[in-house]
Scaffold this motif. Structure first.
Motif, PDB file in Angstrom:
ATOM      1  N   ARG A 166       0.833  -1.206   0.000  1.00 18.52           N
ATOM      2  CA  ARG A 166       0.000   0.000   0.000  1.00 18.52           C
ATOM      3  C   ARG A 166       0.868   1.257   0.000  1.00 18.52           C
ATOM      4  NH1 ARG A 166      -4.801   1.143   4.433  1.00 18.52           N
ATOM      5  NH2 ARG A 166      -5.413   3.221   3.706  1.00 18.52           N
ATOM      6  N   ILE A 167       1.912   1.250   0.816  1.00 22.10           N
ATOM      7  CA  ILE A 167       2.789   2.415   0.896  1.00 22.10           C
ATOM      8  C   ILE A 167       3.681   2.515  -0.333  1.00 22.10           C
ATOM      9  CG2 ILE A 167       4.596   3.524   2.255  1.00 22.10           C
ATOM     10  CD1 ILE A 167       1.700   3.496   3.433  1.00 22.10           C
ATOM     11  N   ALA A 168       4.077   1.371  -0.885  1.00 20.12           N
ATOM     12  CA  ALA A 168       4.896   1.389  -2.095  1.00 20.12           C
ATOM     13  C   ALA A 168       4.165   2.061  -3.256  1.00 20.12           C
ATOM     14  CB  ALA A 168       5.292  -0.032  -2.479  1.00 20.12           C
ATOM     15  N   ALA A 169       2.836   2.060  -3.205  1.00 20.44           N
ATOM     16  CA  ALA A 169       2.053   2.667  -4.281  1.00 20.44           C
ATOM     17  C   ALA A 169       2.043   4.187  -4.212  1.00 20.44           C
ATOM     18  CB  ALA A 169       0.614   2.135  -4.234  1.00 20.44           C
ATOM     19  N   VAL A 170       2.420   4.757  -3.047  1.00 21.87           N
ATOM     20  CA  VAL A 170       2.354   6.217  -2.915  1.00 21.87           C
ATOM     21  C   VAL A 170       3.702   6.863  -2.612  1.00 21.87           C
ATOM     22  CG1 VAL A 170      -0.079   6.255  -2.255  1.00 21.87           C
ATOM     23  CG2 VAL A 170       1.652   6.031  -0.474  1.00 21.87           C
ATOM     24  N   ALA A 171       4.615   6.142  -1.975  1.00 20.78           N
ATOM     25  CA  ALA A 171       5.916   6.707  -1.613  1.00 20.78           C
ATOM     26  C   ALA A 171       6.912   6.530  -2.762  1.00 20.78           C
ATOM     27  CB  ALA A 171       6.453   6.046  -0.353  1.00 20.78           C
ATOM     28  N   ASP A 172       8.001   7.292  -2.717  1.00 19.11           N
ATOM     29  CA  ASP A 172       9.053   7.153  -3.722  1.00 19.11           C
ATOM     30  C   ASP A 172       9.934   5.942  -3.435  1.00 19.11           C
ATOM     31  OD1 ASP A 172       8.719   9.688  -5.330  1.00 19.11           O
ATOM     32  OD2 ASP A 172       8.911  10.531  -3.318  1.00 19.11           O
ATOM     33  N   GLU A 173      10.051   5.594  -2.168  1.00 23.30           N
ATOM     34  CA  GLU A 173      10.902   4.471  -1.776  1.00 23.30           C
ATOM     35  C   GLU A 173      10.414   3.924  -0.448  1.00 23.30           C
ATOM     36  OE1 GLU A 173      15.622   3.704  -0.620  1.00 23.30           O
ATOM     37  OE2 GLU A 173      15.063   5.369  -1.929  1.00 23.30           O
ATOM     38  N   VAL A 174      10.489   2.618  -0.297  1.00 28.78           N
ATOM     39  CA  VAL A 174      10.134   1.970   0.961  1.00 28.78           C
ATOM     40  C   VAL A 174      11.314   1.122   1.416  1.00 28.78           C
ATOM     41  CG1 VAL A 174       8.587   0.379   2.160  1.00 28.78           C
ATOM     42  CG2 VAL A 174       7.675   1.906   0.388  1.00 28.78           C
ATOM     43  N   VAL A 175      11.791   1.377   2.621  1.00 26.66           N
ATOM     44  CA  VAL A 175      12.841   0.566   3.224  1.00 26.66           C
ATOM     45  C   VAL A 175      12.211  -0.175   4.400  1.00 26.66           C
ATOM     46  CG1 VAL A 175      15.055   0.570   4.429  1.00 26.66           C
ATOM     47  CG2 VAL A 175      14.666   2.142   2.519  1.00 26.66           C
ATOM     48  N   CYS A 176      12.129  -1.486   4.291  1.00 25.99           N
ATOM     49  CA  CYS A 176      11.486  -2.311   5.315  1.00 25.99           C
ATOM     50  C   CYS A 176      12.416  -3.472   5.644  1.00 25.99           C
ATOM     51  CB  CYS A 176      10.144  -2.821   4.809  1.00 25.99           C
ATOM     52  SG  CYS A 176       9.265  -3.896   5.962  1.00 25.99           S
ATOM     53  N   LEU A 177      12.771  -3.620   6.912  1.00 25.29           N
ATOM     54  CA  LEU A 177      13.714  -4.658   7.302  1.00 25.29           C
ATOM     55  C   LEU A 177      13.114  -6.051   7.278  1.00 25.29           C
ATOM     56  CD1 LEU A 177      15.581  -2.963  10.289  1.00 25.29           C
ATOM     57  CD2 LEU A 177      16.156  -2.922   7.858  1.00 25.29           C
ATOM     58  N   GLU A 178      11.828  -6.150   7.546  1.00 25.60           N
ATOM     59  CA  GLU A 178      11.221  -7.483   7.640  1.00 25.60           C
ATOM     60  C   GLU A 178       9.750  -7.409   7.261  1.00 25.60           C
ATOM     61  OE1 GLU A 178      11.515 -11.690   8.859  1.00 25.60           O
ATOM     62  OE2 GLU A 178      12.888 -10.144   8.213  1.00 25.60           O
ATOM     63  N   THR A 179       9.332  -8.326   6.391  1.00 23.20           N
ATOM     64  CA  THR A 179       7.915  -8.472   6.039  1.00 23.20           C
ATOM     65  C   THR A 179       7.517  -9.912   6.344  1.00 23.20           C
ATOM     66  OG1 THR A 179       8.275  -6.909   4.226  1.00 23.20           O
ATOM     67  CG2 THR A 179       6.187  -8.090   4.238  1.00 23.20           C
ATOM     68  N   PRO A 180       7.096 -10.175   7.572  1.00 16.38           N
ATOM     69  CA  PRO A 180       6.814 -11.559   7.990  1.00 16.38           C
ATOM     70  C   PRO A 180       5.670 -12.174   7.189  1.00 16.38           C
ATOM     71  CG  PRO A 180       6.917 -10.058   9.873  1.00 16.38           C
ATOM     72  CD  PRO A 180       6.862  -9.213   8.656  1.00 16.38           C
ATOM     73  N   GLU A 181       5.765 -13.471   6.996  1.00 15.87           N
ATOM     74  CA  GLU A 181       4.696 -14.181   6.290  1.00 15.87           C
ATOM     75  C   GLU A 181       3.415 -14.166   7.113  1.00 15.87           C
ATOM     76  OE1 GLU A 181       3.797 -18.569   4.292  1.00 15.87           O
ATOM     77  OE2 GLU A 181       5.724 -18.162   5.268  1.00 15.87           O
ATOM     78  N   PHE A 182       3.564 -14.313   8.421  1.00 18.89           N
ATOM     79  CA  PHE A 182       2.399 -14.283   9.307  1.00 18.89           C
ATOM     80  C   PHE A 182       2.527 -13.048  10.211  1.00 18.89           C
ATOM     81  CE2 PHE A 182       3.265 -18.752   8.341  1.00 18.89           C
ATOM     82  CZ  PHE A 182       2.075 -19.082   7.704  1.00 18.89           C
ATOM     83  N   PHE A 183       1.661 -12.091  10.020  1.00 20.88           N
ATOM     84  CA  PHE A 183       1.738 -10.813  10.732  1.00 20.88           C
ATOM     85  C   PHE A 183       0.417 -10.567  11.436  1.00 20.88           C
ATOM     86  CE2 PHE A 183       1.381  -6.335  11.406  1.00 20.88           C
ATOM     87  CZ  PHE A 183       2.672  -5.848  11.538  1.00 20.88           C
ATOM     88  N   SER A 184       0.498 -10.355  12.756  1.00 19.14           N
ATOM     89  CA  SER A 184      -0.731 -10.047  13.496  1.00 19.14           C
ATOM     90  C   SER A 184      -0.708  -8.651  14.100  1.00 19.14           C
ATOM     91  CB  SER A 184      -0.966 -11.082  14.598  1.00 19.14           C
ATOM     92  OG  SER A 184       0.115 -11.095  15.520  1.00 19.14           O
ATOM     93  N   ALA A 185       0.470  -8.204  14.567  1.00 16.29           N
ATOM     94  CA  ALA A 185       0.582  -6.877  15.165  1.00 16.29           C
ATOM     95  C   ALA A 185       2.043  -6.452  15.173  1.00 16.29           C
ATOM     96  CB  ALA A 185       0.030  -6.878  16.591  1.00 16.29           C
ATOM     97  N   VAL A 186       2.284  -5.150  15.129  1.00 15.28           N
ATOM     98  CA  VAL A 186       3.656  -4.636  15.144  1.00 15.28           C
ATOM     99  C   VAL A 186       4.391  -5.076  16.401  1.00 15.28           C
ATOM    100  CG1 VAL A 186       5.062  -2.534  15.249  1.00 15.28           C
ATOM    101  CG2 VAL A 186       3.118  -2.660  13.670  1.00 15.28           C
TER     102      VAL A 186
END
Length: 236
Positions: free
Chosen positions: A180-200
């Motif tokens: 979602r953010i990649a669609a609006v920002a110029d660049e996204v730096v994310c250290l981890e995108t877990p396969e199973f995500f429930s809360a930050v």
């Protein structure tokens, strides 16, 4: 062009705390070190400790971007839009279709949230003006992305305020939120995108609530760090 950086933490354990997350993020943002056209903005409250470490490691100025969601009066989690410091307004036309045309719900909520936004800015900054994003690269930091709604509003607000480039930097994000953010920002730096995500918070050992006082103290420390001693007078 959009660049998504997904630098895996390559670790089984969670992050220790927001400070460690900020230091890890800074390692992926080295290209912005000491850039005169760059600044770091943290989303309060939890994003500020992360942003402080990023700004400190990169030698960049730090400020906050206060964003307030404009939730429907009868369903506050559903946002009609958002407002941000500097007067930016983001409107969700799809949600507004469900608001009766003769209703003053939008302006009522907007006025209430504007008061809260101004209160928080006074609390965090005092009389100091916000850093101006016009023509600059802004590294926008939070402690994680669950839905990405607030971050999207923050990105769009910075674009409306004239930022030349918006780089979103987060330690962890849900895959859907990152896209979602990649669609609006110029660049996204994310250290981890877990396969199973429930809360930050599940990705931190220590995810205690950040207080307004902590935000204010971190901003003051960053200001003192970036202000030459000769300009601080008798401050200690």
């Amino acid at each position: 062009p959009l660049r998504i950086v997904d630098a895996s933490l390559a670790r089984e354990a969670e992050l220790e705390d927001r400070e460690e997350a900020g230091r890890a993020l800074a390692a992926s943002l080295g290209m912005w070190r000491a850039r005169p056209d760059a600044l770091v903005l943290g989303l309060p409250r939890g994003g500020v400790p992360v942003a402080f470490e990023v700004a400190d490691a990169l030698g960049l100025p730090l400020d906050v971007l206060v964003v307030r969601k404009l939730g429907l009066p009868w369903q506050s989690e559903l946002a009609m839009g958002a407002i941000a410091g500097g007067g930016a307004l983001v409107v969700n036309e799809e949600v507004l279709r469900h608001v009766p045309r003769d209703s003053d719900a939008f302006e009522t909520v907007r006025a209430r949230e504007q008061r809260e936004l101004e209160r928080r800015e006074r609390e965090y900054r005092g009389d100091r003006p916000p850093l101006d994003p016009r023509g600059r690269c802004v590294i926008l930091v939070d402690d994680g992305l669950a839905t990405g709604a607030t971050m999207e509003a923050a990105v769009r607000s910075l674009q409306s305020l004239g930022a030349r480039r918006v780089v979103v930097a987060v330690p962890v994000a849900a895959a859907e939120a990152r896209e979602r953010i990649a669609a609006v920002a110029d660049e996204v730096v994310c250290l981890e995108t877990p396969e199973f995500f429930s809360a930050v918070g599940q990705w931190y050992r220590d995810f205690g609530q950040t207080s307004d006082t902590e935000v204010t103290d971190l901003l003051e420390r960053a200001r003192r760090r970036s202000t030459p001693a000769s300009d601080r007078g008798d401050e200690r």
